[in-house]
Design a protein around this motif. Structure first.
Motif, PDB file in Angstrom:
ATOM      1  N   ARG A   1     -38.496   2.063  20.211  1.00 22.53           N
ATOM      2  CA  ARG A   1     -37.502   1.885  21.268  1.00 22.53           C
ATOM      3  C   ARG A   1     -38.024   0.911  22.312  1.00 22.53           C
ATOM      4  NH1 ARG A   1     -36.176   2.962  26.165  1.00 22.53           N
ATOM      5  NH2 ARG A   1     -38.002   4.141  26.760  1.00 22.53           N
TER       6      ARG A   1
ATOM      7  N   LYS B   1     -24.709   0.160  17.811  1.00 22.63           N
ATOM      8  CA  LYS B   1     -25.904  -0.435  17.192  1.00 22.63           C
ATOM      9  C   LYS B   1     -26.553  -1.429  18.166  1.00 22.63           C
ATOM     10  CE  LYS B   1     -27.571  -0.817  12.685  1.00 22.63           C
ATOM     11  NZ  LYS B   1     -27.309  -0.704  11.265  1.00 22.63           N
ATOM     12  N   PHE B   2     -25.718  -2.162  18.865  1.00 22.36           N
ATOM     13  CA  PHE B   2     -26.245  -3.128  19.834  1.00 22.36           C
ATOM     14  C   PHE B   2     -26.969  -2.398  20.962  1.00 22.36           C
ATOM     15  CE2 PHE B   2     -25.672  -6.268  23.369  1.00 22.36           C
ATOM     16  CZ  PHE B   2     -26.419  -7.294  22.803  1.00 22.36           C
TER      17      PHE B   2
ATOM     18  N   VAL C   1     -23.410   7.908  27.678  1.00 23.64           N
ATOM     19  CA  VAL C   1     -22.691   6.847  28.366  1.00 23.64           C
ATOM     20  C   VAL C   1     -21.890   6.015  27.361  1.00 23.64           C
ATOM     21  CG1 VAL C   1     -22.886   4.808  29.815  1.00 23.64           C
ATOM     22  CG2 VAL C   1     -24.362   6.782  30.236  1.00 23.64           C
ATOM     23  N   HIS C   2     -22.593   5.400  26.407  1.00 23.48           N
ATOM     24  CA  HIS C   2     -21.920   4.464  25.517  1.00 23.48           C
ATOM     25  C   HIS C   2     -20.947   5.164  24.584  1.00 23.48           C
ATOM     26  CE1 HIS C   2     -24.053   0.607  26.282  1.00 23.48           C
ATOM     27  NE2 HIS C   2     -24.816   1.451  26.947  1.00 23.48           N
ATOM     28  N   LEU C   3     -21.386   6.272  24.023  1.00 29.44           N
ATOM     29  CA  LEU C   3     -20.557   6.957  23.033  1.00 29.44           C
ATOM     30  C   LEU C   3     -19.481   7.806  23.705  1.00 29.44           C
ATOM     31  CD1 LEU C   3     -21.090   7.479  19.760  1.00 29.44           C
ATOM     32  CD2 LEU C   3     -21.344   9.768  20.624  1.00 29.44           C
TER      33      LEU C   3
ATOM     34  N   THR D   1     -19.745  -6.357  19.949  1.00 25.49           N
ATOM     35  CA  THR D   1     -21.094  -5.913  20.321  1.00 25.49           C
ATOM     36  C   THR D   1     -21.173  -5.342  21.724  1.00 25.49           C
ATOM     37  OG1 THR D   1     -21.560  -8.192  20.835  1.00 25.49           O
ATOM     38  CG2 THR D   1     -22.458  -7.347  18.802  1.00 25.49           C
TER      39      THR D   1
ATOM     40  N   ARG E   1     -28.469   0.389  20.680  1.00 26.47           N
ATOM     41  CA  ARG E   1     -29.753   0.812  20.139  1.00 26.47           C
ATOM     42  C   ARG E   1     -30.707  -0.371  20.070  1.00 26.47           C
ATOM     43  NH1 ARG E   1     -28.199   3.269  14.596  1.00 26.47           N
ATOM     44  NH2 ARG E   1     -30.374   3.858  14.422  1.00 26.47           N
ATOM     45  N   ALA E   2     -30.173  -1.535  19.669  1.00 32.33           N
ATOM     46  CA  ALA E   2     -31.022  -2.721  19.570  1.00 32.33           C
ATOM     47  C   ALA E   2     -31.533  -3.154  20.940  1.00 32.33           C
ATOM     48  CB  ALA E   2     -30.254  -3.868  18.905  1.00 32.33           C
ATOM     49  N   LYS E   3     -30.831  -2.736  22.007  1.00 31.87           N
ATOM     50  CA  LYS E   3     -31.321  -3.047  23.354  1.00 31.87           C
ATOM     51  C   LYS E   3     -32.476  -2.136  23.735  1.00 31.87           C
ATOM     52  CE  LYS E   3     -27.377  -2.980  25.801  1.00 31.87           C
ATOM     53  NZ  LYS E   3     -26.505  -3.159  26.976  1.00 31.87           N
ATOM     54  N   GLY E   4     -32.714  -1.114  22.910  1.00 29.28           N
ATOM     55  CA  GLY E   4     -33.823  -0.208  23.197  1.00 29.28           C
ATOM     56  C   GLY E   4     -33.477   0.845  24.234  1.00 29.28           C
ATOM     57  N   LEU E   5     -32.181   1.164  24.369  1.00 29.95           N
ATOM     58  CA  LEU E   5     -31.796   2.203  25.324  1.00 29.95           C
ATOM     59  C   LEU E   5     -32.251   3.561  24.818  1.00 29.95           C
ATOM     60  CD1 LEU E   5     -28.158   1.155  26.216  1.00 29.95           C
ATOM     61  CD2 LEU E   5     -30.293   0.459  27.273  1.00 29.95           C
ATOM     62  N   ARG E   6     -32.399   4.502  25.772  1.00 26.23           N
ATOM     63  CA  ARG E   6     -32.764   5.858  25.366  1.00 26.23           C
ATOM     64  C   ARG E   6     -31.586   6.516  24.670  1.00 26.23           C
ATOM     65  NH1 ARG E   6     -35.386   4.881  29.887  1.00 26.23           N
ATOM     66  NH2 ARG E   6     -37.650   5.112  29.819  1.00 26.23           N
TER      67      ARG E   6
ATOM     68  N   ASN F   1     -19.936  -2.989  24.734  1.00 24.25           N
ATOM     69  CA  ASN F   1     -19.174  -1.751  24.851  1.00 24.25           C
ATOM     70  C   ASN F   1     -17.903  -2.001  25.663  1.00 24.25           C
ATOM     71  OD1 ASN F   1     -18.215   0.854  25.435  1.00 24.25           O
ATOM     72  ND2 ASN F   1     -20.256   1.693  25.142  1.00 24.25           N
TER      73      ASN F   1
ATOM     74  N   TYR G   1     -21.078  -1.846  18.893  1.00 24.54           N
ATOM     75  CA  TYR G   1     -21.590  -1.708  20.261  1.00 24.54           C
ATOM     76  C   TYR G   1     -22.603  -0.589  20.377  1.00 24.54           C
ATOM     77  CZ  TYR G   1     -17.797   1.759  20.828  1.00 24.54           C
ATOM     78  OH  TYR G   1     -16.960   2.828  20.688  1.00 24.54           O
TER      79      TYR G   1
ATOM     80  N   ARG H   1     -37.815  -2.593  20.777  1.00 24.94           N
ATOM     81  CA  ARG H   1     -36.430  -3.065  20.651  1.00 24.94           C
ATOM     82  C   ARG H   1     -35.880  -3.502  22.002  1.00 24.94           C
ATOM     83  NH1 ARG H   1     -35.280   1.275  16.669  1.00 24.94           N
ATOM     84  NH2 ARG H   1     -34.781   2.724  18.329  1.00 24.94           N
TER      85      ARG H   1
ATOM     86  N   ARG I   1     -28.912   8.036  26.832  1.00 24.83           N
ATOM     87  CA  ARG I   1     -27.982   7.101  27.475  1.00 24.83           C
ATOM     88  C   ARG I   1     -26.947   6.591  26.472  1.00 24.83           C
ATOM     89  NH1 ARG I   1     -27.003   4.479  32.217  1.00 24.83           N
ATOM     90  NH2 ARG I   1     -25.772   2.599  31.886  1.00 24.83           N
TER      91      ARG I   1
END
Lengths: 325, 328
Positions: free
Chosen positions: B88, A221-222, A236-238, B105, A224-229, B107, A219, B91, A232
């Motif tokens: 970025r 890596k995903f 948020v995610h971590l 995948t 990051r693949a979404k191009g989030l900053r 969260n 999640y 992506r 964030r």
């Protein structure tokens, strides 16, 4: 949710009951408070009057039942030494311990989480290595030794901070605390840091371990693949994922901070509950010991409850209650 | 005027992992192109470097891995060495990805709407309300019933198939020019697989998005892809039009893969298999990496086969093609 809380409270009532039996009889085995309390010069008649006044003439089982009966009406007995209600004695000293524990918890969070996060994200940087090595010291050095060293360096040699006592207090929003004066804060820095040292190390290691594990998850890596900053992804995610174990442990450890501030309070002559407990144990002041432990058990129970509720707020997969999965 | 630039052009891409036990050449001199709206199937066994190729394109190779050389051009723009901020921006916006395991995948502690909306606001100044509406519509497009309710769910409240639909919806949110789908149906039931492939295919046709479909399943790719690249031990060993490659495989490895797909025509007969197993990327055999498992193996194979073009629109790395090339 309500059913969950009620069941929890029932369980804790049983814990408190069992604990009171153990402590009550345990303290009785350790020694006779009469020897401590009464002037050895006193004659037999005075001694017997004193014993009767304290209720120590009756068999121990009867004493316990008497204690239990009073306890239900909120009376945990009077201190043998001070002659005041034990509960009142403890509650008087509770704010001092609470503010110390809160200050230590605060330090553990604001130092531990960022340091652990950094060490987890950049495990090979020199700063991370130093942090981790220091946290091992924080774990292994005994609290009393660190406390004494702190007094020696900062109070005796450098003279920067006062070594003992609680300092001036001030009232803010109806709360009286030494947190609100500079003098009070300067008195608090050392004991709070001393108390927090172990917890800071614990939070650093927990956060780092959580971060190291989470960054490998799909999640992240995903995300990051979404191009989030980057910010964030981290905050948020971590962070929301790794906070779950950190909050759980901190909640439980907060009880420990309160209950085991004994050592720190003794070294820094902090007028809190811990110091009262040590004094009471030395003088076999049974009502105070029992009352203190009951309060500590209640604090632990309440903290556990709060942690469970926090858990369900943080982790949507956790739902409290009896709903079938 | 030169020919229009392909959506993605990968040329001689080498991605190596520098581990303690040696250099792992996960991707070695890989080249391919994907035109606008084209579906390219990248086929190979586990460990053949398909996934690493996908992550190399979006610049998500982590330590100890590194893109060593080669070129990745998105619409003519070189992505290797591009700034992190530029990458970025590409992506999730111009090049999106779908991962293999839908249960991993998303969260687990964020609601579906959060995870969709953030994918939009990361790339544009769309206000929250509009982004939310776009998210709802995107869920509807991938065939999720009552999307408004689903948006309020957490991932664990949805089934695997639903979660993969959500992931696909996220990939399509910003109308990218290319989607890299890394085995998106492997973790799903066969019936759900078919639905997911159908959704992806329809959306790509509708939006003109190019698709790089990474899989080990030839059967999936046969019906979906326009062209196929077969990967073995970090290299592309054969490339060509999908039907062409499947009907007339040239590389013994491709032929072996096709032969090992069960089919009702050969019911009761023993299933063909490729002898041996994938070699460790740490010590590949010299010359052709497939040499040790190949029945046509001889001394010429000790040298590394170069890319040849035995027919129009076919390329091959082999000295001993299985058949004499495609019939005209």
């Amino acid at each position: 949710m309500t059913a969950f809380a009620i069941r929890r409270l029932m369980q804790s009532a049983i814990v408190v009951l069992v604990m009171s039996v153990i402590v009550f009889f345990g303290v009785n085995i350790v020694g006779d408070p009469v020897d401590m309390l009464i002037n050895p010069e006193a004659d037999q008649e005075d001694i017997e009057i004193a014993i009767r006044a304290l209720g120590l003439d009756k068999p121990i089982g009867e004493q316990y039942l008497f204690f239990l009966k009073n306890a239900f009406s909120g009376n945990l007995g009077k201190s043998f030494i001070f002659g005041e209600p034990a509960l009142q004695l403890i509650l008087q000293r509770m704010p001092a311990t609470m503010e110390l524990a809160l200050a230590a918890l605060f330090m553990a969070i604001v130092l531990g989480i960022p340091l652990g996060l950094y060490a987890g994200l950049r495990p090979h940087s020199p700063f991370s290595r130093i942090t981790m090595a220091t946290s091992i010291l924080g774990f292994s050095l005994p609290t009393f030794w660190v406390g004494l060293m702190m007094i020696m360096v900062f109070a005796v040699m450098l003279g920067w901070l006062p070594s003992t006592g609680r300092g001036d207090e001030a009232t803010f929003l109806g709360v009286t605390s030494s947190l609100f004066t500079m003098n009070g804060l300067s008195h608090m820095v050392m004991p709070a840091l001393n108390l927090a040292l172990l917890k800071i190390s614990l939070v650093i290691r927990l956060t780092r371990a959580g971060t190291r594990e989470a960054v490998l998850q799909d999640y992240i890596k995903f995300a990051r693949a979404k191009g989030l900053r980057q910010s964030r992804i981290i905050f948020v995610h971590l962070l929301k994922n790794i906070l779950i174990p950190v909050i759980t442990v901190l909640g439980l450890e907060f009880g420990g901070l309160i209950a085991f501030s004994v050592v720190t309070e003794t070294i820094f002559a902090w007028p809190g509950m811990g110091k009262l407990l040590i004094d009471s144990i030395q003088q076999l002041d049974r009502p105070v010991i029992v009352a203190y432990l009951i309060i500590i058990v209640l604090i632990f129970v309440v903290l556990n409850l709060i942690v469970d509720i926090m858990y369900s707020v943080l982790d949507p997969r956790v739902r409290l209650g009896d709903r079938k999965a | 005027m030169s020919a229009p630039k392909p959506t993605l052009a990968v040329e001689d891409l080498c991605t190596y992992f520098f581990t303690k036990s040696g250099v792992v050449k996960a991707v070695d001199k890989v080249s391919f192109e994907i035109g606008a709206g084209e579906v390219l199937g990248l086929v190979g066994e586990s460990g053949s470097g398909k996934t690493v190729t996908g992550f190399s394109i979006v610049g998500l190779i982590d330590q100890p891995g590194r893109i060593v050389s080669g070129s990745i051009r998105y619409k003519g723009e070189e992505l290797i060495g591009a700034s992190e901020e530029r990458l970025r921006h590409i992506r999730g916006n111009r090049i999106a990805m779908i991962f293999q395991d839908p249960t991993m995948t998303l969260n687990p502690v964020l609601r579906i709407d959060t995870q969709l909306v953030e994918a939009i606001t990361a790339h544009s100044d769309t206000d929250a309300r509009t982004a939310w509406e776009q998210s709802r519509d995107a869920l509807g497009q991938v065939g999720i019933p009552s999307p408004e309710e689903r948006l309020k769910c957490y991932p664990h409240e949805l089934s695997g198939g639903m979660r993969q639909r959500v992931a696909i919806a996220i990939a399509f949110l910003n109308k990218p020019n290319l989607i890299i789908a890394d085995e998106p149906t492997t973790a799903l039931d066969v019936t759900i697989q078919a639905q997911i492939i159908y959704e992806a295919q329809t959306l790509c046709r509708k939006t003109g998005t190019a698709l790089l479909w990474i899989t080990h399943d030839l059967a999936v790719v046969a019906g979906l892809a326009d062209r196929i690249c077969v990967m073995y031990a970090g290299r592309i060993v054969e490339e060509g039009g999908a039907d062409n490659v499947i009907d007339r495989p040239l590389h013994p490895y491709t032929a072996g893969l096709i032969g090992s797909v069960p089919s009702h025509n050969r019911r009761g007969k023993r299933l063909a298999q490729i002898p041996g197993s994938t070699p460790s990327l740490l010590n590949l055999p010299e010359g052709c990496a497939f040499r040790t498992r190949c029945k046509f193996n001889d001394d010429t194979c000790l040298e590394e086969p170069e890319v040849t073009h035995p027919a129009k629109d076919r390329s091959l790395r082999c000295f001993h093609p299985v058949s004499r090339g495609p019939a005209p």
